[in-house]
Design an enzyme around this catalytic site. Structure first.
Site, PDB file in Angstrom:
ATOM      1  N   GLY A   1       4.549   7.858   9.116  1.00  0.00           N
ATOM      2  CA  GLY A   1       3.993   8.360   7.872  1.00  0.00           C
ATOM      3  C   GLY A   1       3.364   7.259   7.053  1.00  0.00           C
ATOM      4  O   GLY A   1       3.628   6.074   7.269  1.00  0.00           O
TER       5      GLY A   1
ATOM      6  N   GLY B   1       2.000   5.470  -0.658  1.00  0.00           N
ATOM      7  CA  GLY B   1       1.560   4.416  -1.552  1.00  0.00           C
ATOM      8  C   GLY B   1       2.376   3.152  -1.412  1.00  0.00           C
ATOM      9  O   GLY B   1       2.030   2.117  -1.975  1.00  0.00           O
TER      10      GLY B   1
ATOM     11  N   GLY C   1       3.185   1.651   1.605  1.00  0.00           N
ATOM     12  CA  GLY C   1       3.072   1.166   2.972  1.00  0.00           C
ATOM     13  C   GLY C   1       3.204   2.233   4.039  1.00  0.00           C
ATOM     14  O   GLY C   1       3.427   3.412   3.774  1.00  0.00           O
ATOM     15  N   ILE C   2       3.088   1.752   5.266  1.00  0.00           N
ATOM     16  CA  ILE C   2       3.155   2.601   6.454  1.00  0.00           C
ATOM     17  C   ILE C   2       4.544   2.466   7.074  1.00  0.00           C
ATOM     18  O   ILE C   2       5.115   1.379   7.118  1.00  0.00           O
ATOM     19  CB  ILE C   2       2.080   2.191   7.476  1.00  0.00           C
ATOM     20  CG1 ILE C   2       0.691   2.264   6.839  1.00  0.00           C
ATOM     21  CG2 ILE C   2       2.145   3.077   8.713  1.00  0.00           C
ATOM     22  CD1 ILE C   2      -0.412   1.733   7.743  1.00  0.00           C
ATOM     23  N   VAL C   3       5.088   3.582   7.585  1.00  0.00           N
ATOM     24  CA  VAL C   3       6.375   3.566   8.274  1.00  0.00           C
ATOM     25  C   VAL C   3       6.127   3.820   9.756  1.00  0.00           C
ATOM     26  O   VAL C   3       5.433   4.771  10.130  1.00  0.00           O
ATOM     27  CB  VAL C   3       7.328   4.629   7.705  1.00  0.00           C
ATOM     28  CG1 VAL C   3       8.667   4.583   8.438  1.00  0.00           C
ATOM     29  CG2 VAL C   3       7.541   4.410   6.218  1.00  0.00           C
TER      30      VAL C   3
ATOM     31  N   ASP D   1      13.874   8.379  -7.353  1.00  0.00           N
ATOM     32  CA  ASP D   1      12.818   9.140  -6.675  1.00  0.00           C
ATOM     33  C   ASP D   1      13.426  10.044  -5.606  1.00  0.00           C
ATOM     34  O   ASP D   1      12.906  10.166  -4.508  1.00  0.00           O
ATOM     35  CB  ASP D   1      11.793   8.194  -6.055  1.00  0.00           C
ATOM     36  CG  ASP D   1      10.533   8.928  -5.607  1.00  0.00           C
ATOM     37  OD1 ASP D   1      10.124   9.882  -6.284  1.00  0.00           O
ATOM     38  OD2 ASP D   1       9.971   8.552  -4.561  1.00  0.00           O
TER      39      ASP D   1
END
Length: 718
Positions: A423, A426, A428-430, A544
């Site tokens: 995924g 905002g 970063g990328i996982v 969050d």
């Protein structure tokens, strides 16, 4: 014209066809042996076998010895082993008819219902019973004591809710006992531990045990690895007898209600504070808090000088005689003085050598230039700054830094591994990363920049890395350089809660979660959040919390993820971002015709408390509100923003309107749950908790610890 047979012939035809039908229906009448029949009853109790594991269990066979998962010896069934096959069903008592059975391994399936007493009554020769990772509920039957040959009992990660039956102490041959991650309650039997002289593994963690820790546990001289009593409600003092355990045993007593001084003997000596955290009443070494005068200090484990009040029968001289015996001889005094002088002289020589090397190297390099001479002196070992200070000022690249003892891979292995994008957001990328040895990890790439804030990042990430809880995603390692910043987590295989509730675009099939699974998820999230709020090193606020960062494990156990991520991202990129990790999320698909998604969902604002409009600094009550919205989403099956015929309405307000208008419960619940009428009281109880969590006034919302306690009370089988 049809010619009818004589009347006697009709009778014979009826009888023969009846026998044929009986034979075909049972299929076991004169063919399959009695053990095969018992196993077929197990197969018929399985309502879902998605992998077809039991497909070759046929009634037409003479015996079951060639069936998948079945092992025979001398023509008798001695082992039933069908682990990790997603079998959905119950355990029938008829398995107790397998009198020669020695091993049962049904771990990591989806077995429900209770553990039948009949199974434990008939299989008296059973040596291993492994049922971990299922949904088994109800009590642990007293008939467990019939298994006098039992060596391995593992019922961990289920929903068993009962006292430990005293009859368990009759299983004197036990070598491994794992009752962790259930709902066991009450005190342990007082003699617990005295009977298990051969036990080498004991895990009672993550239950609701109360009362004192039995002193007899200190007699388990064969224990190895970790004695795990963590995450319970054990109270009272730590028995000094635990110090009699082998030194190699790590004793984990974290997160109980233990109190008093920590005994300083045997296996309890030299333990770090991490073995005792989460027990506010404990005091004394290795914890920073000293014991008060009333509590006293823990008794020392070393011999001490006797006094006039020492043990009767020991003759002690007067005070002057004792003082004389403690005086140093002249020779001892001289030796001490000579040693001190020698030590001071050695230090002086090292200092002079270091100074000479610094000045001489500087003179050779630049003919005596004073600036470089100063540089040379700074580079000398005697004057060098601490390595961490140098790194924090001028970081270029570090190796992978492990936060978990079980990390046994390095940066090269990580970078060479296969990676798949899970995924983007905002922050970063996982990636899903699979190492050569098959280990799977989740790696979040934070991006570039922020090279001057390594020390700050290090402090924050290592604090997060110390958080360990069964319902919190574990941060295992990290990597920092100017060009790359990585966070390495354990990989959680079953996606996130949003997908589990609503499905996802492009999914081939979607199966709504049954109530018992939803309840398990609710409780798991509450446990994780209560730990973050009250017991974690910094008493974290998540800020969050939403279904997208609730990950689901192999057995649908929830893991709270991404806490502290906003702070780390701020440090890593060197520019401030909103504290609450407001990032883009995938839009879950709707399961109801009157529900649609609002664009506001992409920022996650639906889960944030009303006070978030006034401040960007989240609080624990903010997290409680987010949890309440998640509960409503789980119970109703609806997204947090509902599109009505003429307007939009958030889920919290929609549920409140339904209650005000006295709509029937069936219109509020997820349609799938309407069919589970037996669970109506539990569902209503969970709905009331959710409404308490989403009250507008933060002061009227309960704490997460209170939420968890209330959820446990109103739901008996979660």
């Amino acid at each position: 014209m049809v010619v009818l047979p004589p009347a006697g012939t009709w009778v014979l035809l009826l009888l023969s066809s009846g026998f044929l039908l009986l034979f075909q229906f049972h299929g076991v009448g004169g063919v399959l042996n009695a053990e095969g029949k018992a196993l077929l009853l197990f197969k018929w109790s399985i309502t879902e076998d998605v992998e077809g594991t039991l497909s070759n269990w046929n009634a037409s066979d003479q015996d079951p010895c060639l069936w998948n998962g079945v092992t025979c010896r001398g023509g008798s069934v001695v082992s039933l082993s069908v682990p990790k096959k997603k079998l959905l069903g119950i355990l029938p008592p008829d398995l107790g008819n397998l009198s020669s059975l020695r091993h049962i391994n049904l771990r990591n399936n989806r077995l429900q219902g209770g553990l039948p007493a009949g199974l434990l009554t008939g299989t008296r020769g059973l040596q291993s019973l492994v049922l971990s990772g299922n949904y088994i509920s109800g009590p642990l039957p007293a008939e467990i004591g019939n298994l006098s040959y039992l060596q391995n009992l593992d019922v961990s990660h289920n929903s068993i809710n009962s006292l430990v039956p005293p009859s368990l102490l009759e299983c004197r041959r036990l070598r491994s006992l794992d009752l962790s991650s259930n709902n066991f309650t009450g005190p342990l039997p007082p003699a617990f531990g005295n009977s298990f002289v051969q036990l080498d593994k004991l895990n009672l963690s993550s239950n609701g045990f109360t009362g004192p820790i039995p002193a007899g546990i200190g007699n388990l001289s064969s224990l190895q690895g970790t004695l795990d009593l963590s995450h319970n409600n054990f109270s009272g003092a730590i028995p000094a007898s635990l110090g009699e355990l082998p030194d190699k045993v790590y004793i984990d007593l974290t997160y109980n209600n233990l109190s008093g001084p920590i005994p300083q003997n045997g296996a309890l000596v030299n333990r770090g504070p991490t073995a005792f955290i989460g027990n506010p009443g404990l005091c004394g070494p290795p914890l920073p808090g000293p014991c008060s005068a009333g509590e006293g200090a823990a008794p020392p484990s070393f011999p001490y000088l006797p006094t006039d009040n020492s043990t009767p029968g020991v003759q002690v001289g007067n005070v002057d005689e004792v003082r004389t015996r403690r005086n140093l001889s002249t020779g001892q005094v001289i030796a001490i003085v000579v040693g001190d002088v020698a030590g001071i002289g050695l230090i002086a020589l090292v200092f002079l050598y270091c100074y000479w090397r610094a000045t001489s190297s500087a003179g050779k390099e630049d003919g005596g230039n004073s600036d470089k001479g100063q540089k040379g002196r700074k580079e000398c070992l005697c004057f060098r700054k601490d390595e961490s200070e140098v790194l924090s000022e001028n970081v270029e690249q570090l190796d992978l830094i492990a936060l978990d003892r079980q990390v046994n891979f390095d940066l090269d292995e990580l970078l060479k591994a296969s990676a798949f994008v899970l995924g983007k957001s905002g922050i970063g990328i996982v990636y899903k990363v699979v190492l050569e040895d098959g280990l799977t990890l989740a790696v979040r790439r934070l991006g570039e920049g922020g090279s001057q804030r390594f020390k700050e990042f290090q402090t924050e990430v290592e604090a997060i890395g110390k958080v360990r809880h069964p319902n919190i995603a574990c941060l295992k390692a990290y990597y920092w350089s100017i060009d790359e910043k990585l966070l390495i987590y354990e990989y959680i295989p079953n996606g996130n809660l949003s997908t589990a509730i609503h499905g996802k675009a492009g999914m081939a099939s979607f199966s709504p979660l049954p109530w018992h699974v939803r309840l398990k998820i609710m409780k798991g999230i509450a446990r994780g959040m209560a730990y973050l709020h009250e017991f974690s090193p910094k008493k974290y606020v998540h800020g969050d919390l939403k279904p997208n960062n609730i990950l689901l494990g192999a057995n649908m156990e929830p893991f709270v993820a991404d806490f502290g991520l906003g702070r780390l991202a701020n440090i890593a990129v060197g520019t401030p971002t909103p504290h609450s990790n407001r990032m883009g999320t995938e839009k879950p698909s709707s399961q109801s015709s009157d529900v649609a998604l609002s664009p506001i969902l992409t920022s996650g604002l639906c889960y944030q408390a009303p006070e978030s409009l006034k401040t960007l600094k989240p609080s624990q009550k903010w997290d409680v509100y987010s949890y309440g919205v998640i509960l409503l989403e789980i119970i109703t099956g609806r997204s947090p923003m509902i599109l009505l015929s003429t307007s939009e309405m958030d889920l919290v307000r929609w549920v409140q309107v339904c209650i005000e208008e006295k709509k029937p419960l069936s219109e509020v619940l997820d349609p799938y749950l309407v069919r589970e009428s037996d669970n109506e009281d539990e569902i209503i109880g969970a709905l009331k908790i959710a409404l308490a969590c989403v009250q507008t006034n933060p002061e009227r919302r309960p704490s997460m610890r209170h939420v968890l306690d209330t959820l446990d009370r109103v739901t008996a089988t979660g």
